[in-house]
Design an enzyme around this catalytic site. Structure first.
Site, PDB file in Angstrom:
ATOM      1  N   ASP A   7       9.687  -7.712  -2.946  1.00 27.55           N
ATOM      2  CA  ASP A   7       8.125  -7.432  -2.870  1.00 27.55           C
ATOM      3  C   ASP A   7       7.259  -8.628  -2.158  1.00 27.55           C
ATOM      4  O   ASP A   7       8.036  -9.879  -0.979  1.00 27.55           O
ATOM      5  CB  ASP A   7       7.027  -7.822  -4.320  1.00 27.55           C
ATOM      6  N   SER A   8       6.149  -8.574  -1.632  1.00 26.35           N
ATOM      7  CA  SER A   8       5.825  -9.798  -0.469  1.00 26.35           C
ATOM      8  C   SER A   8       5.457 -10.893  -0.768  1.00 26.35           C
ATOM      9  O   SER A   8       5.292 -11.741  -0.858  1.00 26.35           O
ATOM     10  CB  SER A   8       4.383  -8.969   0.244  1.00 26.35           C
ATOM     11  N   TYR A  39       0.886  -8.105   3.015  1.00 29.68           N
ATOM     12  CA  TYR A  39       1.262  -6.788   3.580  1.00 29.68           C
ATOM     13  C   TYR A  39       0.052  -6.272   3.591  1.00 29.68           C
ATOM     14  O   TYR A  39       0.172  -4.647   5.297  1.00 29.68           O
ATOM     15  CB  TYR A  39       2.872  -5.823   3.139  1.00 29.68           C
ATOM     16  N   GLY A  40      -0.741  -5.378   2.991  1.00 27.61           N
ATOM     17  CA  GLY A  40      -1.579  -4.924   2.949  1.00 27.61           C
ATOM     18  C   GLY A  40      -2.516  -4.456   4.318  1.00 27.61           C
ATOM     19  O   GLY A  40      -3.225  -3.818   4.332  1.00 27.61           O
ATOM     20  N   CYS A  70       6.902  -3.108  -4.349  1.00 29.86           N
ATOM     21  CA  CYS A  70       5.878  -3.411  -3.075  1.00 29.86           C
ATOM     22  C   CYS A  70       5.412  -1.557  -2.788  1.00 29.86           C
ATOM     23  O   CYS A  70       5.658  -1.284  -2.639  1.00 29.86           O
ATOM     24  CB  CYS A  70       6.303  -3.794  -2.537  1.00 29.86           C
ATOM     25  N   ASN A  71       3.874  -1.399  -3.499  1.00 28.01           N
ATOM     26  CA  ASN A  71       3.568  -0.089  -3.049  1.00 28.01           C
ATOM     27  C   ASN A  71       3.411   0.167  -1.652  1.00 28.01           C
ATOM     28  O   ASN A  71       3.317   0.544  -0.838  1.00 28.01           O
ATOM     29  CB  ASN A  71       2.252   0.124  -3.592  1.00 28.01           C
ATOM     30  N   THR A  72       3.172  -1.421  -0.643  1.00 29.96           N
ATOM     31  CA  THR A  72       2.925  -1.033   0.902  1.00 29.96           C
ATOM     32  C   THR A  72       3.590  -0.960   0.842  1.00 29.96           C
ATOM     33  O   THR A  72       3.749  -0.434   2.108  1.00 29.96           O
ATOM     34  CB  THR A  72       1.938  -2.380   0.839  1.00 29.96           C
ATOM     35  N   GLU A 172      -1.833 -13.980  -4.954  1.00 25.76           N
ATOM     36  CA  GLU A 172      -0.808 -14.777  -4.556  1.00 25.76           C
ATOM     37  C   GLU A 172      -1.458 -15.848  -4.370  1.00 25.76           C
ATOM     38  O   GLU A 172      -0.688 -16.736  -4.109  1.00 25.76           O
ATOM     39  CB  GLU A 172      -0.614 -13.796  -2.522  1.00 25.76           C
ATOM     40  N   CYS A 206      -0.745  -1.478  -6.507  1.00 28.97           N
ATOM     41  CA  CYS A 206       0.222  -2.781  -6.276  1.00 28.97           C
ATOM     42  C   CYS A 206       0.383  -3.708  -7.300  1.00 28.97           C
ATOM     43  O   CYS A 206      -0.462  -4.099  -7.979  1.00 28.97           O
ATOM     44  CB  CYS A 206      -1.520  -3.481  -5.042  1.00 28.97           C
ATOM     45  N   THR A 207       1.796  -3.985  -7.162  1.00 30.62           N
ATOM     46  CA  THR A 207       2.319  -4.814  -8.369  1.00 30.62           C
ATOM     47  C   THR A 207       1.373  -6.050  -8.516  1.00 30.62           C
ATOM     48  O   THR A 207       1.535  -6.455  -9.702  1.00 30.62           O
ATOM     49  CB  THR A 207       4.036  -4.480  -8.075  1.00 30.62           C
ATOM     50  N   HIS A 208       0.575  -6.692  -6.837  1.00 29.08           N
ATOM     51  CA  HIS A 208      -0.027  -7.942  -7.768  1.00 29.08           C
ATOM     52  C   HIS A 208      -1.152  -7.113  -9.169  1.00 29.08           C
ATOM     53  O   HIS A 208      -1.194  -8.430  -9.542  1.00 29.08           O
ATOM     54  CB  HIS A 208      -0.284  -7.717  -6.331  1.00 29.08           C
TER      55      HIS A 208
END
Ligand code: DGL
Length: 284
Positions: A7-8, A39-40, A70-72, A172, A206-208
């Site tokens: 993931d980012s 990244y988004g 990471c969906n992005t 983040e 978004c995994t966040h």
């Protein structure tokens, strides 16, 4: 050998957490690209390049299979990498390696339809339109991947995506619930206005966002089901590994946490989600 989870930043920990339950004895390397997060809001080509570089780091670290948690990255880069880079890279490496995403497992969990049944389902007329709200980064929302993939599987689901430009960065950097709550409420209100009523179900795309799922639950009408993306992904990875014995997931249950950014303890939101202090090492 082992599995790589990418993931980012800290969002992919939500997928790793679910993988822990499905594949406890697999050896897993987690890589956060915190030097480049978020990244988004980046252009697509940059997201492809950054994702490719992180996949290479994970293959170099001994992973056979990389999960884009990471969906992005999955929305923008997965198909490109699978089609234009991976076949040559795999040949040059001389061992079977692969990259998988998390959007298709999530969509299968949301529609109950896998790609084999998609055509049959399209012919099946349902009266009630089921409205699915997707909260995502701008890059994921712009890719329209959820709309496209769901349309292939069901005419009965209408998809509305809400881009949340600041949220992954705020999570983040470990912002407090009091700061995050009005942002989440604002996005739920904006989506509700656009649809004309609240969504029937929602995906935290978004995994966040899964790290602050409680704030989304509180902002949505009580009882609105959230499709659980980490669980759907972990279940799909476990089934994939059972079908593909050529990928070695290891058996020692080892967990390593790497970052391209600053090594050390992760923020309080990550620790609260993980249930204990969490420290990342510098990626080679
Ligand atoms: N957690 C990631 C996602 O699922 C990335 C968020 C970002 O870097 O903007 O989209």
């Amino acid at each position: 050998m082992s599995i790589g989870v990418f993931d980012s930043g800290i969002g992919g920990l939500t997928v790793l957490h679910a993988l822990d339950r499905h594949l406890p004895s697999a050896d897993i390397v987690y890589l956060a690209d915190q030097a480049n997060t978020p990244y988004g809001g980046r252009p697509g080509e940059e997201i492809v390049d950054l994702t490719r570089a992180c996949c290479i780091r994970l293959f170099d670290a001994g992973c056979d299979l990389v999960i884009l948690a990471c969906n992005t990255a999955a929305a923008v880069a997965l198909r490109r990498l699978q089609q234009t880079w991976l076949p040559d890279y795999r040949r040059a490496l001389g061992r079977p390696v692969n990259v998988l995403g998390l959007i298709v497992p999530t969509i299968e969990a949301a529609t109950g339809v896998d790609w084999r049944e998609a055509r049959a389902e399209r012919e099946d007329k349902l009266e009630k339109l089921d409205i699915l709200g997707i909260f995502a980064t701008p890059a994921t929302a712009t890719s329209r991947v959820y709309e496209i993939e769901i349309a292939k599987r069901s005419d009965a689901v209408a998809v509305f995506s809400e881009p949340c430009p600041t949220l992954a960065r705020q999570i983040e950097s470990g912002e407090a619930d009091e700061t995050l709550r009005p942002v989440v409420e604002g996005h739920v209100a904006a989506l509700t206005r656009r649809i004309g009523r609240p969504p029937d179900r929602a995906i935290l795309g978004c995994t966040h966002y899964e790290i602050i799922a409680d704030l989304f639950r509180a902002a949505l009408p009580p009882g609105t089901p959230l499709i659980h993306q980490p669980e759907a992904t972990a279940d799909a990875v476990a089934r994939y590994l059972a079908r593909h014995p050529e990928y070695d997931a290891g058996r020692g249950g080892e967990r390593r946490f790497l970052t391209t950014g600053r090594a050390g303890d992760q923020n309080g939101l990550a620790a609260r989600f993980w249930g204990s202090r969490l420290s990342f090492q510098a990626a080679a």
